[in-house]
Design a protein around this motif. Structure first.
Motif, PDB file in Angstrom:
ATOM      1  N   MET A  87     -14.616   8.349 -23.670  1.00 58.75           N
ATOM      2  CA  MET A  87     -15.620   9.678 -22.138  1.00 58.75           C
ATOM      3  C   MET A  87     -15.994   8.269 -21.340  1.00 58.75           C
ATOM      4  O   MET A  87     -16.080   6.958 -21.373  1.00 58.75           O
ATOM      5  N   ARG A  88     -16.001   9.141 -20.005  1.00 60.90           N
ATOM      6  CA  ARG A  88     -16.586   7.770 -18.605  1.00 60.90           C
ATOM      7  C   ARG A  88     -18.004   8.067 -19.027  1.00 60.90           C
ATOM      8  O   ARG A  88     -18.387   9.193 -18.809  1.00 60.90           O
ATOM      9  N   ILE A  89     -18.256   6.934 -19.148  1.00 58.52           N
ATOM     10  CA  ILE A  89     -20.310   7.143 -19.019  1.00 58.52           C
ATOM     11  C   ILE A  89     -20.488   6.130 -17.876  1.00 58.52           C
ATOM     12  O   ILE A  89     -20.112   5.647 -17.556  1.00 58.52           O
ATOM     13  N   VAL A  90     -21.458   6.854 -16.974  1.00 66.57           N
ATOM     14  CA  VAL A  90     -22.074   5.954 -15.862  1.00 66.57           C
ATOM     15  C   VAL A  90     -23.899   5.835 -15.750  1.00 66.57           C
ATOM     16  O   VAL A  90     -24.783   6.678 -16.708  1.00 66.57           O
ATOM     17  N   SER A  96     -29.587   2.536  -6.023  1.00 68.53           N
ATOM     18  CA  SER A  96     -30.341   2.134  -4.983  1.00 68.53           C
ATOM     19  C   SER A  96     -28.709   2.473  -4.012  1.00 68.53           C
ATOM     20  O   SER A  96     -28.379   2.738  -2.896  1.00 68.53           O
ATOM     21  N   GLU A  97     -27.657   2.045  -5.109  1.00 70.44           N
ATOM     22  CA  GLU A  97     -25.792   2.014  -4.190  1.00 70.44           C
ATOM     23  C   GLU A  97     -24.739   2.530  -4.570  1.00 70.44           C
ATOM     24  O   GLU A  97     -24.403   3.076  -3.647  1.00 70.44           O
ATOM     25  N   PHE A  98     -26.124   4.377  -5.643  1.00 73.09           N
ATOM     26  CA  PHE A  98     -25.082   5.527  -5.639  1.00 73.09           C
ATOM     27  C   PHE A  98     -24.782   6.439  -5.119  1.00 73.09           C
ATOM     28  O   PHE A  98     -26.400   6.782  -4.713  1.00 73.09           O
ATOM     29  N   ASP A  99     -23.939   6.508  -4.666  1.00 77.69           N
ATOM     30  CA  ASP A  99     -23.627   8.255  -3.981  1.00 77.69           C
ATOM     31  C   ASP A  99     -23.478   9.036  -4.590  1.00 77.69           C
ATOM     32  O   ASP A  99     -22.998   9.074  -6.204  1.00 77.69           O
ATOM     33  N   ILE A 100     -24.695  10.230  -4.165  1.00 77.68           N
ATOM     34  CA  ILE A 100     -24.489  11.313  -5.745  1.00 77.68           C
ATOM     35  C   ILE A 100     -23.637  11.985  -5.241  1.00 77.68           C
ATOM     36  O   ILE A 100     -23.369  12.954  -6.617  1.00 77.68           O
ATOM     37  N   THR A 101     -22.394  12.120  -4.927  1.00 73.69           N
ATOM     38  CA  THR A 101     -21.690  12.804  -4.491  1.00 73.69           C
ATOM     39  C   THR A 101     -20.976  12.285  -5.993  1.00 73.69           C
ATOM     40  O   THR A 101     -19.597  12.784  -6.725  1.00 73.69           O
ATOM     41  N   GLY A 102     -21.050  10.675  -6.833  1.00 71.20           N
ATOM     42  CA  GLY A 102     -20.419  10.090  -8.148  1.00 71.20           C
ATOM     43  C   GLY A 102     -20.931  10.940  -8.917  1.00 71.20           C
ATOM     44  O   GLY A 102     -20.344  10.936 -10.326  1.00 71.20           O
ATOM     45  N   LEU A 103     -21.957  11.673  -9.079  1.00 74.01           N
ATOM     46  CA  LEU A 103     -23.115  12.700 -10.121  1.00 74.01           C
ATOM     47  C   LEU A 103     -21.845  13.461 -10.753  1.00 74.01           C
ATOM     48  O   LEU A 103     -21.250  14.619 -10.045  1.00 74.01           O
ATOM     49  N   ASP A 104     -20.566  13.005 -11.572  1.00 69.21           N
ATOM     50  CA  ASP A 104     -19.218  13.886 -12.105  1.00 69.21           C
ATOM     51  C   ASP A 104     -20.123  14.878 -12.938  1.00 69.21           C
ATOM     52  O   ASP A 104     -20.273  13.817 -14.467  1.00 69.21           O
ATOM     53  N   THR A 105     -19.823  15.938 -13.611  1.00 68.66           N
ATOM     54  CA  THR A 105     -19.715  16.727 -15.011  1.00 68.66           C
ATOM     55  C   THR A 105     -19.416  16.383 -15.965  1.00 68.66           C
ATOM     56  O   THR A 105     -19.180  16.439 -17.327  1.00 68.66           O
ATOM     57  N   ALA A 106     -18.232  16.077 -15.902  1.00 71.78           N
ATOM     58  CA  ALA A 106     -16.886  15.281 -16.726  1.00 71.78           C
ATOM     59  C   ALA A 106     -17.495  13.798 -17.467  1.00 71.78           C
ATOM     60  O   ALA A 106     -16.714  13.484 -18.116  1.00 71.78           O
ATOM     61  N   SER A 107     -18.663  12.841 -16.873  1.00 70.75           N
ATOM     62  CA  SER A 107     -18.793  11.792 -17.075  1.00 70.75           C
ATOM     63  C   SER A 107     -20.337  12.295 -17.994  1.00 70.75           C
ATOM     64  O   SER A 107     -20.955  13.147 -17.694  1.00 70.75           O
ATOM     65  N   ARG A 139     -24.374  16.646 -17.566  1.00 69.30           N
ATOM     66  CA  ARG A 139     -25.850  15.910 -19.426  1.00 69.30           C
ATOM     67  C   ARG A 139     -26.109  13.929 -18.830  1.00 69.30           C
ATOM     68  O   ARG A 139     -25.030  13.301 -18.275  1.00 69.30           O
ATOM     69  N   PHE A 140     -27.211  14.559 -19.201  1.00 71.81           N
ATOM     70  CA  PHE A 140     -27.781  12.761 -19.086  1.00 71.81           C
ATOM     71  C   PHE A 140     -28.412  12.175 -20.110  1.00 71.81           C
ATOM     72  O   PHE A 140     -28.937  13.207 -21.426  1.00 71.81           O
ATOM     73  N   ALA A 141     -29.167  10.627 -20.908  1.00 67.14           N
ATOM     74  CA  ALA A 141     -29.797  10.372 -21.665  1.00 67.14           C
ATOM     75  C   ALA A 141     -30.752   9.944 -20.799  1.00 67.14           C
ATOM     76  O   ALA A 141     -30.339   9.151 -19.057  1.00 67.14           O
ATOM     77  N   VAL A 142     -32.405   9.660 -21.005  1.00 66.19           N
ATOM     78  CA  VAL A 142     -33.137   8.390 -19.920  1.00 66.19           C
ATOM     79  C   VAL A 142     -33.876   7.648 -21.153  1.00 66.19           C
ATOM     80  O   VAL A 142     -34.195   7.471 -22.471  1.00 66.19           O
ATOM     81  N   PHE A 143     -33.626   6.423 -20.396  1.00 61.65           N
ATOM     82  CA  PHE A 143     -34.717   5.462 -21.203  1.00 61.65           C
ATOM     83  C   PHE A 143     -35.624   4.738 -20.370  1.00 61.65           C
ATOM     84  O   PHE A 143     -35.295   4.182 -18.830  1.00 61.65           O
ATOM     85  N   GLY A 144     -36.879   4.953 -20.099  1.00 62.90           N
ATOM     86  CA  GLY A 144     -37.660   4.555 -19.569  1.00 62.90           C
ATOM     87  C   GLY A 144     -38.211   3.492 -19.656  1.00 62.90           C
ATOM     88  O   GLY A 144     -38.488   3.106 -21.390  1.00 62.90           O
ATOM     89  N   LEU A 145     -39.008   2.540 -18.729  1.00 60.22           N
ATOM     90  CA  LEU A 145     -39.947   1.176 -18.998  1.00 60.22           C
ATOM     91  C   LEU A 145     -41.081   1.571 -18.092  1.00 60.22           C
ATOM     92  O   LEU A 145     -41.038   1.810 -16.666  1.00 60.22           O
ATOM     93  N   GLY A 146     -41.886   0.663 -19.498  1.00 58.14           N
ATOM     94  CA  GLY A 146     -43.905   1.128 -18.645  1.00 58.14           C
ATOM     95  C   GLY A 146     -44.095   0.232 -19.663  1.00 58.14           C
ATOM     96  O   GLY A 146     -43.828  -0.066 -20.568  1.00 58.14           O
TER      97      GLY A 146
END
Length: 186
Positions: free
Chosen positions: A1-4, A36-47, A83-90
């Protein structure tokens, strides 16, 4: 699977965590990118997407993540199926705004149809736990294999629905058939 793995950082910690998370995903095709450099069109549901986001100032997104989320808000793409997961820092010293950057990121993606998977990790800079080590450990808990199974099952279900609609609607007007397809997919 492709992971971004996308990171939004102010001082570089989120980038280091993102690189460590990517290292744990070595069995997959992994890309690490600065928001800051990622194009939102790269948000692919296959990844599968992993968001690593720090918190800045009074509970804000870091400067590096702002353009990404501003572009999302301006264009409002349909992220259903993402589908996404989040790792937050604080830092829990900032009681009311602790880990707010990751929470904002998750809320913005969810508002556009994305689905958050797994535990929302929240690193606390006031502890002795190294963020990179916590990121590696958290990455091992992600159910990437389950995610692949979910996608395959969903696709098979959709194909079965399409076959059933074709059988039931055989001989009907094309516009009626299209409406039935649209109703099933709601």
């Amino acid at each position: 699977m492709r992971i971004v793995v996308l990171f939004g950082s102010e001082m570089g910690t989120a980038e280091k965590v993102a690189e460590n998370i990517a290292a744990e995903m070595s069995g997959h095709e992994v890309t690490v990118a600065d928001m800051s450099e990622f194009d939102i069109t790269g948000l692919d549901t296959a990844s599968f997407h992993i968001i690593v986001c720090s918190t800045y100032g009074a509970g804000d997104l870091p400067t590096g993540a702002e353009p990404f989320f501003e572009t999302l808000e301006a264009h409002r793409p349909d992220l259903h199926g993402l589908r996404f997961a989040v790792f937050g820092l604080g830092d829990s010293v900032y009681d009311n705004t602790f880990n707010r950057g990751g929470e904002i990121a998750a809320a913005k993606l969810t508002a556009l149809g994305g689905i958050q998977i797994g535990e929302h990790a929240r690193h606390d800079a006031s502890t002795d736990i190294a963020p990179a080590a916590m990121g590696r450990e958290w990455a091992r808990t992600l159910e990437i294999a389950a995610e692949q199974h979910y996608r395959a099952t969903t696709e098979r279900t959709r194909e079965a629905q399409d076959r059933m609609v074709q059988q039931v609607t055989e001989g009907l007007d094309e516009s009626v058939r299209e409406q039935l397809y649209a109703d099933i997919r709601k």
